[in-house]
Write a protein that holds these residues in place. Structure first.
Motif, PDB file in Angstrom:
ATOM      1  N   PRO A  25      -8.766 -21.809 -37.290  1.00  0.00           N
ATOM      2  CA  PRO A  25      -9.832 -22.461 -36.784  1.00  0.00           C
ATOM      3  C   PRO A  25      -9.804 -22.245 -34.953  1.00  0.00           C
ATOM      4  CG  PRO A  25      -7.979 -23.900 -37.363  1.00  0.00           C
ATOM      5  CD  PRO A  25      -7.839 -22.728 -37.780  1.00  0.00           C
ATOM      6  N   ARG A  26     -10.552 -21.222 -34.713  1.00  0.00           N
ATOM      7  CA  ARG A  26     -10.801 -20.856 -33.273  1.00  0.00           C
ATOM      8  C   ARG A  26     -11.839 -21.705 -32.464  1.00  0.00           C
ATOM      9  NH1 ARG A  26      -5.962 -19.341 -33.834  1.00  0.00           N
ATOM     10  NH2 ARG A  26      -5.517 -17.304 -34.813  1.00  0.00           N
ATOM     11  N   LYS A  27     -11.855 -22.045 -31.261  1.00  0.00           N
ATOM     12  CA  LYS A  27     -12.964 -22.626 -30.515  1.00  0.00           C
ATOM     13  C   LYS A  27     -14.279 -21.979 -30.900  1.00  0.00           C
ATOM     14  CE  LYS A  27     -10.357 -24.908 -26.860  1.00  0.00           C
ATOM     15  NZ  LYS A  27     -10.230 -26.448 -27.620  1.00  0.00           N
ATOM     16  N   ILE A  62     -17.369 -17.910 -38.719  1.00  0.00           N
ATOM     17  CA  ILE A  62     -18.509 -18.866 -38.962  1.00  0.00           C
ATOM     18  C   ILE A  62     -18.391 -20.091 -38.027  1.00  0.00           C
ATOM     19  CG2 ILE A  62     -19.072 -20.450 -40.745  1.00  0.00           C
ATOM     20  CD1 ILE A  62     -17.863 -18.628 -42.999  1.00  0.00           C
ATOM     21  N   LYS A  63     -19.437 -20.185 -37.608  1.00  0.00           N
ATOM     22  CA  LYS A  63     -19.750 -21.040 -36.453  1.00  0.00           C
ATOM     23  C   LYS A  63     -19.785 -22.442 -36.886  1.00  0.00           C
ATOM     24  CE  LYS A  63     -20.898 -17.804 -32.690  1.00  0.00           C
ATOM     25  NZ  LYS A  63     -21.774 -17.558 -31.601  1.00  0.00           N
ATOM     26  N   ASP A  64     -20.624 -22.572 -38.026  1.00  0.00           N
ATOM     27  CA  ASP A  64     -21.163 -23.815 -38.618  1.00  0.00           C
ATOM     28  C   ASP A  64     -20.808 -23.678 -40.216  1.00  0.00           C
ATOM     29  OD1 ASP A  64     -21.735 -26.372 -39.380  1.00  0.00           O
ATOM     30  OD2 ASP A  64     -23.420 -26.519 -38.014  1.00  0.00           O
ATOM     31  N   LEU A  65     -19.762 -24.439 -40.714  1.00  0.00           N
ATOM     32  CA  LEU A  65     -19.736 -24.270 -42.194  1.00  0.00           C
ATOM     33  C   LEU A  65     -20.841 -24.984 -42.979  1.00  0.00           C
ATOM     34  CD1 LEU A  65     -17.645 -22.839 -43.886  1.00  0.00           C
ATOM     35  CD2 LEU A  65     -16.419 -24.828 -44.099  1.00  0.00           C
ATOM     36  N   ALA A  71     -12.416 -27.001 -40.795  1.00  0.00           N
ATOM     37  CA  ALA A  71     -11.215 -26.609 -41.022  1.00  0.00           C
ATOM     38  C   ALA A  71     -10.594 -27.457 -42.363  1.00  0.00           C
ATOM     39  CB  ALA A  71      -9.942 -26.758 -39.751  1.00  0.00           C
ATOM     40  N   GLU A  72     -10.852 -28.884 -42.314  1.00  0.00           N
ATOM     41  CA  GLU A  72     -10.670 -29.448 -43.412  1.00  0.00           C
ATOM     42  C   GLU A  72     -11.256 -29.028 -44.597  1.00  0.00           C
ATOM     43  OE1 GLU A  72     -12.143 -33.237 -41.753  1.00  0.00           O
ATOM     44  OE2 GLU A  72     -10.444 -33.641 -40.547  1.00  0.00           O
ATOM     45  N   THR A  73     -12.561 -28.611 -44.445  1.00  0.00           N
ATOM     46  CA  THR A  73     -13.288 -28.157 -45.608  1.00  0.00           C
ATOM     47  C   THR A  73     -12.684 -26.873 -45.959  1.00  0.00           C
ATOM     48  OG1 THR A  73     -15.269 -29.135 -44.929  1.00  0.00           O
ATOM     49  CG2 THR A  73     -15.752 -27.278 -46.513  1.00  0.00           C
ATOM     50  N   LEU A  74     -12.240 -25.836 -45.301  1.00  0.00           N
ATOM     51  CA  LEU A  74     -11.674 -24.593 -45.790  1.00  0.00           C
ATOM     52  C   LEU A  74     -10.485 -24.908 -46.420  1.00  0.00           C
ATOM     53  CD1 LEU A  74     -12.722 -22.260 -42.777  1.00  0.00           C
ATOM     54  CD2 LEU A  74     -13.641 -22.105 -45.027  1.00  0.00           C
ATOM     55  N   THR A  75      -9.660 -25.894 -45.738  1.00  0.00           N
ATOM     56  CA  THR A  75      -8.382 -26.166 -46.308  1.00  0.00           C
ATOM     57  C   THR A  75      -8.294 -26.501 -47.710  1.00  0.00           C
ATOM     58  OG1 THR A  75      -7.304 -26.813 -44.174  1.00  0.00           O
ATOM     59  CG2 THR A  75      -6.121 -27.403 -46.196  1.00  0.00           C
ATOM     60  N   ALA A  76      -9.333 -27.520 -48.120  1.00  0.00           N
ATOM     61  CA  ALA A  76      -9.641 -27.951 -49.380  1.00  0.00           C
ATOM     62  C   ALA A  76     -10.087 -26.700 -50.508  1.00  0.00           C
ATOM     63  CB  ALA A  76     -10.561 -29.022 -49.449  1.00  0.00           C
ATOM     64  N   PHE A 105      -1.735 -30.124 -37.707  1.00  0.00           N
ATOM     65  CA  PHE A 105      -2.348 -29.112 -36.901  1.00  0.00           C
ATOM     66  C   PHE A 105      -4.074 -29.138 -36.907  1.00  0.00           C
ATOM     67  CE2 PHE A 105      -4.502 -24.963 -37.420  1.00  0.00           C
ATOM     68  CZ  PHE A 105      -4.113 -24.146 -36.039  1.00  0.00           C
ATOM     69  N   VAL A 106      -4.572 -29.309 -38.191  1.00  0.00           N
ATOM     70  CA  VAL A 106      -5.866 -29.495 -38.384  1.00  0.00           C
ATOM     71  C   VAL A 106      -6.375 -30.581 -37.493  1.00  0.00           C
ATOM     72  CG1 VAL A 106      -7.715 -30.035 -40.146  1.00  0.00           C
ATOM     73  CG2 VAL A 106      -6.077 -28.228 -40.578  1.00  0.00           C
ATOM     74  N   ALA A 107      -5.804 -31.519 -37.586  1.00  0.00           N
ATOM     75  CA  ALA A 107      -6.431 -33.026 -36.947  1.00  0.00           C
ATOM     76  C   ALA A 107      -6.455 -32.751 -35.528  1.00  0.00           C
ATOM     77  CB  ALA A 107      -5.293 -34.197 -37.181  1.00  0.00           C
ATOM     78  N   GLY A 108      -5.755 -31.925 -34.916  1.00  0.00           N
ATOM     79  CA  GLY A 108      -5.871 -31.540 -33.334  1.00  0.00           C
ATOM     80  C   GLY A 108      -6.664 -30.556 -32.912  1.00  0.00           C
ATOM     81  N   VAL A 109      -7.399 -29.763 -34.140  1.00  0.00           N
ATOM     82  CA  VAL A 109      -8.197 -28.863 -33.723  1.00  0.00           C
ATOM     83  C   VAL A 109      -9.609 -29.332 -33.083  1.00  0.00           C
ATOM     84  CG1 VAL A 109     -10.032 -27.306 -35.120  1.00  0.00           C
ATOM     85  CG2 VAL A 109      -7.720 -27.529 -35.917  1.00  0.00           C
ATOM     86  N   THR A 110     -10.045 -28.782 -32.072  1.00  0.00           N
ATOM     87  CA  THR A 110     -11.052 -28.839 -31.349  1.00  0.00           C
ATOM     88  C   THR A 110     -12.171 -27.796 -31.181  1.00  0.00           C
ATOM     89  OG1 THR A 110     -10.177 -28.363 -29.288  1.00  0.00           O
ATOM     90  CG2 THR A 110     -10.080 -30.619 -29.838  1.00  0.00           C
ATOM     91  N   PRO A 111     -13.186 -28.002 -31.093  1.00  0.00           N
ATOM     92  CA  PRO A 111     -14.074 -29.369 -31.141  1.00  0.00           C
ATOM     93  C   PRO A 111     -14.110 -29.871 -32.732  1.00  0.00           C
ATOM     94  CG  PRO A 111     -15.706 -27.691 -31.127  1.00  0.00           C
ATOM     95  CD  PRO A 111     -14.288 -26.775 -31.068  1.00  0.00           C
ATOM     96  N   ALA A 112     -14.762 -31.224 -32.663  1.00  0.00           N
ATOM     97  CA  ALA A 112     -14.935 -31.686 -33.880  1.00  0.00           C
ATOM     98  C   ALA A 112     -15.538 -31.003 -35.058  1.00  0.00           C
ATOM     99  CB  ALA A 112     -15.651 -33.080 -33.757  1.00  0.00           C
ATOM    100  N   LYS A 113     -16.691 -30.162 -34.682  1.00  0.00           N
ATOM    101  CA  LYS A 113     -17.239 -29.468 -35.745  1.00  0.00           C
ATOM    102  C   LYS A 113     -16.255 -28.368 -36.236  1.00  0.00           C
ATOM    103  CE  LYS A 113     -20.506 -26.458 -34.379  1.00  0.00           C
ATOM    104  NZ  LYS A 113     -21.678 -25.817 -33.934  1.00  0.00           N
ATOM    105  N   ARG A 114     -15.402 -27.750 -35.396  1.00  0.00           N
ATOM    106  CA  ARG A 114     -14.449 -26.933 -36.027  1.00  0.00           C
ATOM    107  C   ARG A 114     -13.205 -27.527 -36.875  1.00  0.00           C
ATOM    108  NH1 ARG A 114     -16.813 -23.726 -35.527  1.00  0.00           N
ATOM    109  NH2 ARG A 114     -16.845 -23.321 -33.107  1.00  0.00           N
ATOM    110  N   ARG A 115     -12.826 -28.833 -36.440  1.00  0.00           N
ATOM    111  CA  ARG A 115     -11.991 -29.696 -37.185  1.00  0.00           C
ATOM    112  C   ARG A 115     -12.468 -29.946 -38.609  1.00  0.00           C
ATOM    113  NH1 ARG A 115     -10.625 -32.924 -33.631  1.00  0.00           N
ATOM    114  NH2 ARG A 115     -12.320 -34.203 -34.042  1.00  0.00           N
ATOM    115  N   ARG A 116     -13.808 -30.444 -38.776  1.00  0.00           N
ATOM    116  CA  ARG A 116     -14.475 -30.733 -39.904  1.00  0.00           C
ATOM    117  C   ARG A 116     -14.269 -29.488 -40.639  1.00  0.00           C
ATOM    118  NH1 ARG A 116     -20.322 -30.323 -38.868  1.00  0.00           N
ATOM    119  NH2 ARG A 116     -19.881 -27.960 -39.486  1.00  0.00           N
TER     120      ARG A 116
END
Length: 140
Positions: free
Chosen positions: A70-72, A104-107, A24-29, A11-22
């Motif tokens: 992770p929303r657009k 949050i638009k940019d973590l 999402a990875e940080t928030l998951t951890a 799910f996280v790997a499919g999140v777009t845009p790339a900034k939101r995916r990044r």
């Protein structure tokens, strides 16, 4: 609401845009570290742990102890109340809020220590049973 299954990593790997995916990875951890629980998908929400809530009105259901989506437009972090975190939110960095949501638009522009404090306090509130406005029972 219930966990819906599926791979959080996919799910996280499919999140777009790339900034939101990044983010999402940080928030998951971060939420996994704070909660000590594995992430689960609750639809398009990544949740950690679970609890049953009941309001004085009789409304009840289930929800994650900590969660984000992770929303657009922004990452949405779900809290019991943003008002309960006024001091930490002032130190957080650029964000917007709703009654129980932190957007949050940019973590990378956020003070992660302040965010960790908010998440830790929110988790503690849930694990302590909520309040007279919503009684919570940890189930997972």
């Amino acid at each position: 609401m219930r966990p819906t299954g599926g791979s959080v990593a996919a799910f996280v790997a499919g999140v777009t845009p790339a900034k939101r995916r990044r983010d999402a990875e940080t928030l998951t951890a971060l939420m996994q570290e704070i909660s000590g629980r594995e992430p689960e998908l609750w639809g398009t929400i990544v949740g950690f742990g679970s609890c049953h809530y009941r309001y004085p009105t009789g409304t009840e259901g289930d929800m994650p102890l900590l969660a984000f989506a992770p929303r657009k437009a922004a990452s949405t972090i779900y809290l019991e109340s943003t008002a309960a975190h006024a001091d930490d939110l002032a130190a957080l960095g650029p964000h917007t809020t709703g009654v129980g949501c932190l957007y949050i638009k940019d973590l990378e522009e956020i003070d992660l220590e302040a965010l960790s404090g908010i998440l830790t306090a929110s988790l503690r509130w849930a694990e302590d049973g909520g309040s007279e406005h919503a009684v919570l029972t940890v189930t997972g």
